[in-house]
Design an enzyme around this catalytic site. Structure first.
Site, PDB file in Angstrom:
ATOM      1  N   HIS A  64      11.742  30.611  39.107  1.00 13.44           N
ATOM      2  CA  HIS A  64      11.471  29.206  38.793  1.00 13.44           C
ATOM      3  C   HIS A  64      10.182  29.136  38.006  1.00 13.44           C
ATOM      4  CE1 HIS A  64      10.867  24.884  39.233  1.00 13.44           C
ATOM      5  NE2 HIS A  64      12.137  24.837  39.567  1.00 13.44           N
TER       6      HIS A  64
ATOM      7  N   ARG B 108       5.100  14.524  20.193  1.00  9.33           N
ATOM      8  CA  ARG B 108       5.204  15.250  18.923  1.00  9.33           C
ATOM      9  C   ARG B 108       4.146  16.339  18.915  1.00  9.33           C
ATOM     10  NH1 ARG B 108       4.122  18.181  14.707  1.00  9.33           N
ATOM     11  NH2 ARG B 108       5.067  17.546  12.734  1.00  9.33           N
TER      12      ARG B 108
ATOM     13  N   ASP C  77      19.682  26.197  42.843  1.00 11.58           N
ATOM     14  CA  ASP C  77      21.036  26.476  42.368  1.00 11.58           C
ATOM     15  C   ASP C  77      21.706  27.593  43.163  1.00 11.58           C
ATOM     16  OD1 ASP C  77      19.824  25.831  39.071  1.00 11.58           O
ATOM     17  OD2 ASP C  77      21.013  24.526  40.360  1.00 11.58           O
TER      18      ASP C  77
ATOM     19  N   PHE D 186      17.880  32.630  40.648  1.00 10.40           N
ATOM     20  CA  PHE D 186      16.588  33.143  41.124  1.00 10.40           C
ATOM     21  C   PHE D 186      15.478  32.830  40.131  1.00 10.40           C
ATOM     22  CE2 PHE D 186      17.491  35.540  44.928  1.00 10.40           C
ATOM     23  CZ  PHE D 186      18.859  35.746  44.857  1.00 10.40           C
TER      24      PHE D 186
ATOM     25  N   ARG E 263      13.197  23.273  48.031  1.00 12.43           N
ATOM     26  CA  ARG E 263      14.481  22.644  48.406  1.00 12.43           C
ATOM     27  C   ARG E 263      15.462  23.649  48.994  1.00 12.43           C
ATOM     28  NH1 ARG E 263      14.964  20.788  42.266  1.00 12.43           N
ATOM     29  NH2 ARG E 263      14.355  22.997  42.173  1.00 12.43           N
TER      30      ARG E 263
ATOM     31  N   HIS F  90      12.883  16.206  39.721  1.00  8.03           N
ATOM     32  CA  HIS F  90      11.989  17.363  39.839  1.00  8.03           C
ATOM     33  C   HIS F  90      10.943  17.416  38.735  1.00  8.03           C
ATOM     34  CE1 HIS F  90      11.078  21.648  41.014  1.00  8.03           C
ATOM     35  NE2 HIS F  90      11.103  20.977  42.156  1.00  8.03           N
TER      36      HIS F  90
ATOM     37  N   HIS G 268      18.867  26.534  33.224  1.00  4.91           N
ATOM     38  CA  HIS G 268      18.542  25.263  33.895  1.00  4.91           C
ATOM     39  C   HIS G 268      19.712  24.902  34.807  1.00  4.91           C
ATOM     40  CE1 HIS G 268      16.709  21.449  34.576  1.00  4.91           C
ATOM     41  NE2 HIS G 268      16.891  20.847  33.420  1.00  4.91           N
TER      42      HIS G 268
ATOM     43  N   MET H 194      21.041  34.915  37.902  1.00  2.05           N
ATOM     44  CA  MET H 194      21.024  33.455  37.945  1.00  2.05           C
ATOM     45  C   MET H 194      20.880  32.941  39.380  1.00  2.05           C
ATOM     46  SD  MET H 194      20.927  32.902  34.938  1.00  2.05           S
ATOM     47  CE  MET H 194      21.309  33.619  33.368  1.00  2.05           C
TER      48      MET H 194
HETATM   49  C1  SDX Z   1      16.594  24.689  37.632  1.00  2.00           C
HETATM   50  O1  SDX Z   1      12.189  23.220  36.000  1.00  2.00           O
HETATM   51  C2  SDX Z   1      12.850  22.825  36.993  1.00  2.00           C
HETATM   52  O2  SDX Z   1      12.346  22.193  37.931  1.00  2.00           O
HETATM   53  C3  SDX Z   1      14.310  23.155  36.997  1.00  2.00           C
HETATM   54  C4  SDX Z   1      15.059  22.791  38.260  1.00  2.00           C
HETATM   55  C5  SDX Z   1      15.148  21.287  38.417  1.00  2.00           C
HETATM   56  O3  SDX Z   1      15.246  20.835  39.565  1.00  2.00           O
HETATM   57  O4  SDX Z   1      15.187  20.574  37.390  1.00  2.00           O
HETATM   58  O5  SDX Z   1      14.372  23.333  39.357  1.00  2.00           O
HETATM   59  C6  SDX Z   1      16.482  23.328  38.255  1.00  2.00           C
HETATM   60  O6  SDX Z   1      16.866  24.786  36.463  1.00  2.00           O
HETATM   61  C7  SDX Z   1      16.279  25.904  38.464  1.00  2.00           C
HETATM   62  C8  SDX Z   1      16.264  27.219  37.615  1.00  2.00           C
HETATM   63  C9  SDX Z   1      17.724  27.652  37.398  1.00  2.00           C
HETATM   64  N1  SDX Z   1      17.743  28.816  36.468  1.00  2.00           N
HETATM   65  C10 SDX Z   1      18.138  30.035  36.858  1.00  2.00           C
HETATM   66  O7  SDX Z   1      18.401  30.332  38.018  1.00  2.00           O
HETATM   67  C11 SDX Z   1      18.206  31.061  35.735  1.00  2.00           C
HETATM   68  C12 SDX Z   1      17.492  32.356  36.141  1.00  2.00           C
HETATM   69  N2  SDX Z   1      16.052  32.113  36.183  1.00  2.00           N
HETATM   70  C13 SDX Z   1      15.268  32.606  35.070  1.00  2.00           C
HETATM   71  O8  SDX Z   1      15.889  32.387  33.843  1.00  2.00           O
HETATM   72  C14 SDX Z   1      13.814  32.115  35.153  1.00  2.00           C
HETATM   73  O9  SDX Z   1      13.373  32.363  36.423  1.00  2.00           O
HETATM   74  C15 SDX Z   1      13.500  30.683  34.793  1.00  2.00           C
HETATM   75  C16 SDX Z   1      14.039  30.293  33.462  1.00  2.00           C
HETATM   76  C17 SDX Z   1      14.009  29.742  35.823  1.00  2.00           C
HETATM   77  C18 SDX Z   1      11.971  30.553  34.771  1.00  2.00           C
HETATM   78  O10 SDX Z   1      11.542  31.321  33.746  1.00  2.00           O
HETATM   79  P1  SDX Z   1       9.991  31.523  33.388  1.00  2.00           P
HETATM   80  O11 SDX Z   1       9.098  30.640  34.160  1.00  2.00           O
HETATM   81  O12 SDX Z   1       9.925  31.457  31.895  1.00  2.00           O
HETATM   82  O13 SDX Z   1       9.746  32.963  33.972  1.00  2.00           O
HETATM   83  P2  SDX Z   1       9.744  34.263  33.128  1.00  2.00           P
HETATM   84  O14 SDX Z   1      11.000  34.304  32.302  1.00  2.00           O
HETATM   85  O15 SDX Z   1       8.427  34.365  32.446  1.00  2.00           O
HETATM   86  O16 SDX Z   1       9.882  35.383  34.264  1.00  2.00           O
HETATM   87  C19 SDX Z   1       8.744  36.083  34.723  1.00  2.00           C
HETATM   88  C20 SDX Z   1       9.236  37.495  35.001  1.00  2.00           C
HETATM   89  C21 SDX Z   1       9.983  38.084  33.809  1.00  2.00           C
HETATM   90  O17 SDX Z   1       9.840  39.474  33.922  1.00  2.00           O
HETATM   91  P3  SDX Z   1       8.945  40.224  32.786  1.00  2.00           P
HETATM   92  O18 SDX Z   1       9.545  39.828  31.465  1.00  2.00           O
HETATM   93  O19 SDX Z   1       7.528  39.619  32.993  1.00  2.00           O
HETATM   94  O20 SDX Z   1       9.075  41.667  33.140  1.00  2.00           O
HETATM   95  O21 SDX Z   1      10.217  37.457  36.077  1.00  2.00           O
HETATM   96  C22 SDX Z   1      11.462  37.884  35.570  1.00  2.00           C
HETATM   97  C23 SDX Z   1      11.413  37.778  34.062  1.00  2.00           C
HETATM   98  O22 SDX Z   1      12.315  38.713  33.470  1.00  2.00           O
HETATM   99  N3  SDX Z   1      12.488  36.976  36.071  1.00  2.00           N
HETATM  100  C24 SDX Z   1      13.721  37.347  36.426  1.00  2.00           C
HETATM  101  C25 SDX Z   1      14.348  36.169  36.828  1.00  2.00           C
HETATM  102  N4  SDX Z   1      13.514  35.136  36.710  1.00  2.00           N
HETATM  103  C26 SDX Z   1      12.360  35.645  36.231  1.00  2.00           C
HETATM  104  N5  SDX Z   1      14.332  38.556  36.441  1.00  2.00           N
HETATM  105  C27 SDX Z   1      15.621  38.568  36.871  1.00  2.00           C
HETATM  106  N6  SDX Z   1      16.301  37.449  37.255  1.00  2.00           N
HETATM  107  C28 SDX Z   1      15.693  36.261  37.256  1.00  2.00           C
HETATM  108  N7  SDX Z   1      16.375  35.166  37.654  1.00  2.00           N
END
Ligand code: SDX
Length: 373
Positions: free
Chosen positions: A262, A357, A313, A260, A271, A188, A223, A258
């Site tokens: 990306h 770096r 996930d 949700f 996917r 990915h 992740h 968790m």
């Molecule tokens: C994988 O990168 C890849 O391609 C990874 C992957 C791969 O194939 O390698 O696709 C596999 O790791 C998928 C992701 C799995 N992780 C989770 O499900 C953990 C929950 N997701 C979040 O931690 C978050 O969505 C991330 C880490 C995945 C992405 O984070 P970003 O891009 O830094 O987004 P963000 O934190 O800036 O969120 C934007 C807003 C925020 O709200 P505000 O602070 O602006 O008010 O959306 C909210 C976040 O709080 N938000 C969520 C949320 N994801 C984002 N709120 C609640 N639950 C969530 N899951």
């Protein structure tokens, strides 16, 4: 030129290099590996064919696939020394820490470990692909006081994974669902664990070091660790009727849900439809529909209340539970698949390398003199 002082925390939106391995297209919610749509690969190919594609840039013909299968199947056994090390692991060690340590040990004993040439890296990648499931299984069974099951070279990669972990091969539709998940998890782009592997490779370090570091990164709940967190969440919710209330509780605490969201896909993970279809099939085959019922409610609520879509996930968690795997094995399964993407990127980074770096903007104490002593 770029404003050097613009800080992009988390490297959000930063294009760090070129890559020919895969293309993540959020605008059309699609993903291709070496030009092929991942949905097509998942439906019509085996994980072995996709591993070959990622490493060689083309799908294998019949002879090349036969050779690849033979090479992988004949490399699955791990040494008595590694079995002995695995038996020394604490029984409560997390399987991600166990496989991280086992891969590090495989590096100690690999005859090519000091050779970072492409041919050596390719040989080592094949050995890691073949041995990681054996090590995952041996460590998990040891933690339950069970003897390891020897890998069976007559089985496909997916069948053999069930064989060494659970001691039996399930029905073909379960094996197919597992094979689909391995293809969807394989690659990915510059995700955190892959970029970690490229950073280690950029210093001239070897594949085992890069993969050990990548496994460490993948474990995090933001992740790869999310697929285990999803199943813990569903188990905690317990039943579909409680899903909406549970979620409201999370919103009240501004807590992450968790499975949700990306960093790249903002309109849904390409996917998810395929993995969801196979998770639903598992629910039918096993006759336990509550996890997918709960999932549908959570996904609808997250979309309506937060406009946030599930990632891979989210369906993968319940699918692996329905296939019979213990929750702590879910992210190690991700490792067994993503070793293909990681190795493809290590080879690509080595071929056209530049030390990775970045800079930081200093916000610490102003320069000052030492007090007189
Ligand atoms: C994988 O990168 C890849 O391609 C990874 C992957 C791969 O194939 O390698 O696709 C596999 O790791 C998928 C992701 C799995 N992780 C989770 O499900 C953990 C929950 N997701 C979040 O931690 C978050 O969505 C991330 C880490 C995945 C992405 O984070 P970003 O891009 O830094 O987004 P963000 O934190 O800036 O969120 C934007 C807003 C925020 O709200 P505000 O602070 O602006 O008010 O959306 C909210 C976040 O709080 N938000 C969520 C949320 N994801 C984002 N709120 C609640 N639950 C969530 N899951």
């Amino acid at each position: 030129s770029e404003n050097l002082n613009e800080i992009r925390k988390g490297l959000v939106g930063v294009v760090a290099d070129v890559s020919a391995v895969s293309k993540v297209m959020p605008e059309t919610n699609s993903l291709t590996y070496r030009g092929y749509a991942v949905q097509d690969l998942a439906e019509h190919c085996s994980f072995e064919e996709v591993a070959y594609l990622l490493w060689n840039g083309e799908l294998p013909d019949a002879a090349q696939l036969a050779d690849f299968r033979k090479e992988e199947a004949s490399n699955r056994a791990i040494t008595p020394a590694l079995h002995q090390v695995i038996r020394a692991f604490p029984h409560d060690a997390h399987p991600m820490d166990a496989i991280r340590t086992a891969v590090s040990f495989l590096g100690l004993e690999d005859p090519d470990t000091a050779d970072t040439s492409e041919p050596a890296t390719r040989r080592k990648a094949m050995r890691l692909l073949a041995r990681i499931p054996t090590a995952i299984a041996a460590a998990h069974r040891a933690s339950k006081g069970q003897a390891p099951v020897d890998p069976d070279p007559s089985l496909s990669f997916a069948e053999n994974f069930f064989h060494v972990v659970l001691g039996k091969v399930p029905a073909p539709e379960v094996v197919k669902a597992f094979d689909v998940s391995l293809i969807l998890y394989a690659e990915h782009g510059f995700n955190a664990s892959t970029f970690t592997a490229r950073t280690v490779t950029s210093t001239g370090a070897d594949l085992h070091g890069a993969v050990t570091a990548a496994i460490a990164a993948l474990k995090g709940p933001l992740h790869g660790g999310a697929n285990e967190a999803v199943m813990h969440m569903l188990t905690e919710i317990g039943s579909p009727e409680k899903a909406a209330d549970w979620l409201r509780g999370r919103f009240d605490h501004k807590a992450l849900v968790m499975g949700f969201g990306h960093r790249v896909y903002k309109n849904g993970d390409s996917r998810v439809p395929t993995m969801t279809r196979y998770a639903e099939k598992m629910a039918e085959v096993v006759g336990d529909r509550r996890w997918m019922e709960m999932s549908r409610i959570l996904a609808a609520e997250m979309l309506e209340k937060k406009n946030i879509h599930p990632n891979l996930d989210f369906p993968a968690g319940p699918a692996y539970h329905l296939m019979g795997f213990d929750i702590p094995l879910f992210t190690p399964i991700f490792v067994a698949s993503r070793i293909t993407g990681w190795a493809a990127h290590v080879i690509e980074q080595s071929a056209d390398n530049r030390l990775i770096r970045p800079l930081s903007q200093y916000t610490g104490a102003a320069q000052r003199e030492l007090p007189h002593r």
